[in-house]
Design a protein around this motif. Structure first.
Motif, PDB file in Angstrom:
ATOM      1  N   THR A  60       0.869  -1.163   0.000  1.00  0.00           N
ATOM      2  CA  THR A  60       0.000   0.000   0.000  1.00  0.00           C
ATOM      3  C   THR A  60       0.917   1.227   0.000  1.00  0.00           C
ATOM      4  N   PRO A  61       0.442   2.357  -0.480  1.00  0.00           N
ATOM      5  CA  PRO A  61       1.284   3.561  -0.448  1.00  0.00           C
ATOM      6  C   PRO A  61       1.722   3.926   0.973  1.00  0.00           C
ATOM      7  N   GLU A  62       0.888   3.587   1.946  1.00  0.00           N
ATOM      8  CA  GLU A  62       1.209   3.918   3.335  1.00  0.00           C
ATOM      9  C   GLU A  62       2.331   3.037   3.900  1.00  0.00           C
ATOM     10  N   GLU A  63       2.571   1.894   3.291  1.00  0.00           N
ATOM     11  CA  GLU A  63       3.643   1.005   3.737  1.00  0.00           C
ATOM     12  C   GLU A  63       5.015   1.453   3.242  1.00  0.00           C
ATOM     13  N   LEU A  64       5.031   2.449   2.380  1.00  0.00           N
ATOM     14  CA  LEU A  64       6.281   2.906   1.772  1.00  0.00           C
ATOM     15  C   LEU A  64       6.556   4.345   2.158  1.00  0.00           C
ATOM     16  N   SER A  65       7.833   4.644   2.413  1.00  0.00           N
ATOM     17  CA  SER A  65       8.186   6.022   2.725  1.00  0.00           C
ATOM     18  C   SER A  65       8.983   6.661   1.601  1.00  0.00           C
ATOM     19  N   ASP A  66       9.919   5.893   1.037  1.00  0.00           N
ATOM     20  CA  ASP A  66      10.756   6.422  -0.028  1.00  0.00           C
ATOM     21  C   ASP A  66      11.473   5.267  -0.726  1.00  0.00           C
ATOM     22  N   MET A  67      12.226   5.590  -1.762  1.00  0.00           N
ATOM     23  CA  MET A  67      12.937   4.561  -2.528  1.00  0.00           C
ATOM     24  C   MET A  67      13.989   3.876  -1.679  1.00  0.00           C
ATOM     25  N   ALA A  68      14.620   4.607  -0.780  1.00  0.00           N
ATOM     26  CA  ALA A  68      15.642   4.005   0.081  1.00  0.00           C
ATOM     27  C   ALA A  68      15.041   2.871   0.916  1.00  0.00           C
ATOM     28  N   GLY A  69      13.828   3.059   1.396  1.00  0.00           N
ATOM     29  CA  GLY A  69      13.157   2.010   2.161  1.00  0.00           C
ATOM     30  C   GLY A  69      12.855   0.787   1.316  1.00  0.00           C
ATOM     31  N   LEU A  70      12.415   1.013   0.080  1.00  0.00           N
ATOM     32  CA  LEU A  70      12.142  -0.110  -0.816  1.00  0.00           C
ATOM     33  C   LEU A  70      13.433  -0.851  -1.150  1.00  0.00           C
ATOM     34  N   LEU A  71      14.502  -0.109  -1.359  1.00  0.00           N
ATOM     35  CA  LEU A  71      15.811  -0.725  -1.624  1.00  0.00           C
ATOM     36  C   LEU A  71      16.270  -1.576  -0.441  1.00  0.00           C
ATOM     37  N   THR A  72      16.146  -1.039   0.752  1.00  0.00           N
ATOM     38  CA  THR A  72      16.551  -1.773   1.949  1.00  0.00           C
ATOM     39  C   THR A  72      15.766  -3.070   2.065  1.00  0.00           C
ATOM     40  N   GLU A  73      14.464  -2.978   1.858  1.00  0.00           N
ATOM     41  CA  GLU A  73      13.620  -4.173   1.941  1.00  0.00           C
ATOM     42  C   GLU A  73      13.996  -5.182   0.859  1.00  0.00           C
ATOM     43  N   SER A  74      14.276  -4.705  -0.348  1.00  0.00           N
ATOM     44  CA  SER A  74      14.622  -5.636  -1.428  1.00  0.00           C
ATOM     45  C   SER A  74      15.968  -6.306  -1.168  1.00  0.00           C
ATOM     46  N   ARG A  75      16.890  -5.604  -0.533  1.00  0.00           N
ATOM     47  CA  ARG A  75      18.199  -6.209  -0.214  1.00  0.00           C
ATOM     48  C   ARG A  75      18.054  -7.394   0.727  1.00  0.00           C
ATOM     49  N   ARG A  76      17.070  -7.332   1.616  1.00  0.00           N
ATOM     50  CA  ARG A  76      16.853  -8.428   2.577  1.00  0.00           C
ATOM     51  C   ARG A  76      16.486  -9.729   1.886  1.00  0.00           C
ATOM     52  N   THR A  77      15.974  -9.649   0.670  1.00  0.00           N
ATOM     53  CA  THR A  77      15.611 -10.866  -0.053  1.00  0.00           C
ATOM     54  C   THR A  77      16.838 -11.579  -0.597  1.00  0.00           C
ATOM     55  N   GLY A  78      17.934 -10.833  -0.764  1.00  0.00           N
ATOM     56  CA  GLY A  78      19.141 -11.411  -1.351  1.00  0.00           C
ATOM     57  C   GLY A  78      19.071 -11.533  -2.863  1.00  0.00           C
ATOM     58  N   VAL A  79      18.027 -10.975  -3.475  1.00  0.00           N
ATOM     59  CA  VAL A  79      17.846 -11.042  -4.925  1.00  0.00           C
ATOM     60  C   VAL A  79      18.329  -9.737  -5.553  1.00  0.00           C
ATOM     61  N   ASP A  80      19.296  -9.836  -6.469  1.00  0.00           N
ATOM     62  CA  ASP A  80      19.783  -8.663  -7.180  1.00  0.00           C
ATOM     63  C   ASP A  80      18.792  -8.270  -8.271  1.00  0.00           C
ATOM     64  N   TRP A  81      18.646  -6.977  -8.500  1.00  0.00           N
ATOM     65  CA  TRP A  81      17.767  -6.488  -9.562  1.00  0.00           C
ATOM     66  C   TRP A  81      18.326  -5.196 -10.126  1.00  0.00           C
ATOM     67  N   ASP A  82      17.842  -4.866 -11.334  1.00  0.00           N
ATOM     68  CA  ASP A  82      18.306  -3.663 -12.031  1.00  0.00           C
ATOM     69  C   ASP A  82      17.197  -2.639 -12.249  1.00  0.00           C
ATOM     70  N   ILE A  83      16.044  -3.093 -12.689  1.00  0.00           N
ATOM     71  CA  ILE A  83      14.899  -2.217 -12.985  1.00  0.00           C
ATOM     72  C   ILE A  83      13.670  -2.806 -12.298  1.00  0.00           C
ATOM     73  N   VAL A  84      12.873  -1.941 -11.681  1.00  0.00           N
ATOM     74  CA  VAL A  84      11.606  -2.385 -11.108  1.00  0.00           C
ATOM     75  C   VAL A  84      10.478  -1.759 -11.927  1.00  0.00           C
ATOM     76  N   PHE A  85       9.508  -2.591 -12.271  1.00  0.00           N
ATOM     77  CA  PHE A  85       8.324  -2.127 -12.983  1.00  0.00           C
ATOM     78  C   PHE A  85       7.193  -2.011 -11.972  1.00  0.00           C
ATOM     79  N   VAL A  86       6.432  -0.920 -12.096  1.00  0.00           N
ATOM     80  CA  VAL A  86       5.383  -0.640 -11.124  1.00  0.00           C
ATOM     81  C   VAL A  86       4.051  -0.481 -11.824  1.00  0.00           C
ATOM     82  N   GLY A  87       3.049  -1.097 -11.235  1.00  0.00           N
ATOM     83  CA  GLY A  87       1.667  -0.920 -11.649  1.00  0.00           C
ATOM     84  C   GLY A  87       0.857  -0.589 -10.408  1.00  0.00           C
TER      85      GLY A  87
END
Length: 134
Positions: A60-87
Motif C-alpha cells: 500500500t502507499p502507506e507502507e512505503l516512505s521512499d525509494m531508500a526504504g524499498l531498496l533496503t527491503e529488497s536487499r533483505r531478499t538477497g535477490v539482485d535487480w536492475d529495474i523495477v516495474f510498477v503498476g
C-alpha cells in the motif's frame, strides 16, 4: 501529473480516492538465450540484454516512505535487480483490492514483461528515477 520518480508515484497513489495497492516486479538484466557476439559486447558495456522478472511484491502507499526504504527491503531478499516495474491496482469505494486480485494482476504483469510489453508500467532504476526503455 507526470511521474518521473518514486516520490511522484507515492504522492499520486496517496491522492487517489480509492485504496491503492502498488505492484512491483523487480527485474534483472541478462543476456538473451543464444546471444550473438554483438549482443554480448553490448551487454558487457551495460547496454541491451533482456529484463527477467526475479521478484514480485505489493504494497500500500502507506507502507512505503521512499525509494531508500524499498531498496533496503529488497536487499533483505538477497535477490539482485536492475529495474523495477510498477503498476497500481485500485479498490472499489473504501474496499482495497483483494489478495486474489493482487496476485492475479502481478501474474499478468510478469507475463507481460516476459513478452516484452513494458509500456503499461512505470520503470524505475535503483535510485527511484523513471527509466525509458526502448
Amino acid at each position: 501529473m507526470t511521474i518521473s520518480r518514486f516520490s511522484d508515484l507515492l504522492e499520486e497513489a496517496r491522492r487517489q480516492p480509492e485504496p491503492q495497492r502498488l505492484l512491483f516486479v523487480f527485474t534483472r538484466a541478462e543476456l538473451p538465450d543464444h546471444p550473438t557476439e554483438a549482443q554480448r559486447r553490448r551487454f558487457e558495456r551495460g547496454e541491451g540484454g533482456v529484463l527477467t522478472p526475479v521478484l514480485c511484491v505489493d504494497k500500500t502507499p502507506e507502507e512505503l516512505s521512499d525509494m531508500a526504504g524499498l531498496l533496503t527491503e529488497s536487499r533483505r531478499t538477497g535477490v539482485d535487480w536492475d529495474i523495477v516495474f510498477v503498476g497500481a491496482l485500485a479498490g472499489h469505494g473504501r474496499e482495497a483490492p483483494s489478495d486474489e486480485q493482487v496476485e492475479a494482476q502481478l501474474e499478468r504483469m510478469v507475463e507481460s514483461l516476459k513478452m516484452g510489453s513494458v509500456e503499461a508500467f512505470l520503470a524505475l532504476d535503483r535510485q527511484g528515477e523513471a527509466v525509458r526503455l526502448g
